[in-house]
Design a protein around this motif. Structure first.
Motif, PDB file in Angstrom:
ATOM      1  N   ALA A  89       6.473   5.194   7.537  1.00  0.00           N
ATOM      2  CA  ALA A  89       6.183   5.729   6.207  1.00  0.00           C
ATOM      3  C   ALA A  89       7.141   6.862   5.850  1.00  0.00           C
ATOM      4  CB  ALA A  89       4.734   6.209   6.139  1.00  0.00           C
TER       5      ALA A  89
ATOM      6  N   THR B 177       6.020   0.897   4.197  1.00  0.00           N
ATOM      7  CA  THR B 177       4.590   0.764   4.482  1.00  0.00           C
ATOM      8  C   THR B 177       4.326  -0.599   5.109  1.00  0.00           C
ATOM      9  OG1 THR B 177       4.012   2.167   2.606  1.00  0.00           O
ATOM     10  CG2 THR B 177       2.259   0.780   3.494  1.00  0.00           C
TER      11      THR B 177
ATOM     12  N   LYS C 139       1.497  -3.344   5.861  1.00  0.00           N
ATOM     13  CA  LYS C 139       0.166  -3.719   5.394  1.00  0.00           C
ATOM     14  C   LYS C 139      -0.315  -4.986   6.094  1.00  0.00           C
ATOM     15  CE  LYS C 139      -0.327  -1.644   0.825  1.00  0.00           C
ATOM     16  NZ  LYS C 139      -0.818  -1.899  -0.547  1.00  0.00           N
TER      17      LYS C 139
ATOM     18  N   THR D 141      -3.304  -0.823   4.916  1.00  0.00           N
ATOM     19  CA  THR D 141      -2.177  -0.054   5.418  1.00  0.00           C
ATOM     20  C   THR D 141      -2.378   0.277   6.893  1.00  0.00           C
ATOM     21  OG1 THR D 141      -1.725   0.903   3.244  1.00  0.00           O
ATOM     22  CG2 THR D 141      -0.846   2.065   5.166  1.00  0.00           C
TER      23      THR D 141
END
Length: 299
Positions: free
Chosen positions: A136, A141, A143, A194
């Motif tokens: 991050a 990110t 997911k 996330t």
């Protein structure tokens, strides 16, 4: 451990001699007797009283409402033998039942209350995840999109004989290897969950709410059972297209699911950086001769 606070059902076998095996007896003392929980106590009707001689063996289970549970033994109050039931784990995770069983033998009037210690007879399965790097901080990110268990046995036969006389929980069930299905718990967010990074070896539980799976105990040796994980890599720059990855992990050789065991799969995701290295080639040197001649009017 804790106190049971729900109804249960029981078979009770009377042994007039006091040392006979339940395999020779029938459930003539209680047959599918419902025991109701309410106001902190258990009640049932009609009330039974201890025999003057002999002993009683009790075999109980809950929930009775389990729609995929069927007893093959005893078939009637006059049938002999330990209770045996077939059970199929439901496909929908949210409606799966925590199947419990208890047994207490050689009880008589001196025993006091029938204190049944219920045990979990299925396997509880859950998932957690973390990234191995702080992606991050680099504008990325991760997911989680789905977690799926494939080719999982969902049906078996449970015997109170094995439950009572075998300490190894792997022998409580006889599974049906011809009956397999797929399970996939719902994640917390519909657009993906996330996956965080923790400095310590902490994992974020992926299951939403009460989405732990209650599964048929089984051994994966030599099977084609799989854990399939699908996750996205999302870039914050707004120009790079989201990447989707699918990872399939064979369960052959991994920990067996035993009755009463809680299996927590720790998923750790690492990304391979695209790194650059550069070098400069030497100049390609070419020599060209230039011949200079004197002007024509000069000799």
């Amino acid at each position: 451990p804790g106190n049971l606070e729900q109804d249960f059902w029981v078979y009770a076998y009377y042994d007039s001699v006091g040392n006979q095996s339940t395999s020779l007896l029938n459930p003539d003392f209680m047959y599918k007797q419902k025991v109701v929980y309410g106001n902190g106590a258990f009640t049932y009707t009609p009330t039974k009283y201890w025999p003057v001689t002999g002993s009683v063996a009790f075999y109980a289970w809950t929930p009775y409402s389990a729609s995929n549970l069927t007893f093959s033994t005893p078939a009637s109050v006059s049938s002999t033998g330990y209770p045996v039931f077939a059970y199929m784990v439901k496909d929908t995770v949210l409606v799966q039942e925590d199947l419990l069983a208890a047994a207490l033998e050689d009880q008589d009037g001196m025993s006091g209350s029938v204190n049944l210690n219920f045990k979990h007879v299925l396997t509880k399965v859950a998932f957690g995840a973390r990234t191995t790097g702080n992606y991050a901080a680099r504008g990325v990110t991760v997911k989680m999109q789905s977690i799926t268990l494939k080719n999982i046995i969902n049906k078996g036969s449970f015997s109170y004989d094995r439950f009572t006389n075998t300490s190894d929980t792997t022998h409580w069930w006889r599974t049906d290897a011809s009956s397999k299905t797929t399970y996939s718990p719902e994640l917390v967010y519909n657009d993906g969950m996330t996956v965080p990074y923790y400095v310590s070896d902490t994992l974020l539980v992926m299951n939403s709410g009460d989405q732990s799976l209650l599964m048929m105990p089984q051994d994966f040796t030599g099977t084609n059972a799989q854990l399939v994980i699908v996750y996205d890599v999302v870039y914050s720059d707004g120009t790079t297209e989201t990447q989707r990855f699918t990872k399939t992990v064979p369960l052959d050789g991994t920990t067996s699911w035993k009755a009463g065991m809680y299996i927590f799969y720790a998923i750790k995701i690492s990304l391979d950086d695209v790194e650059f290295a550069a070098s400069v080639n030497d100049w390609n040197v070419t020599f060209q001769d230039v011949i200079v001649l004197p002007p024509n009017n000069q000799q």
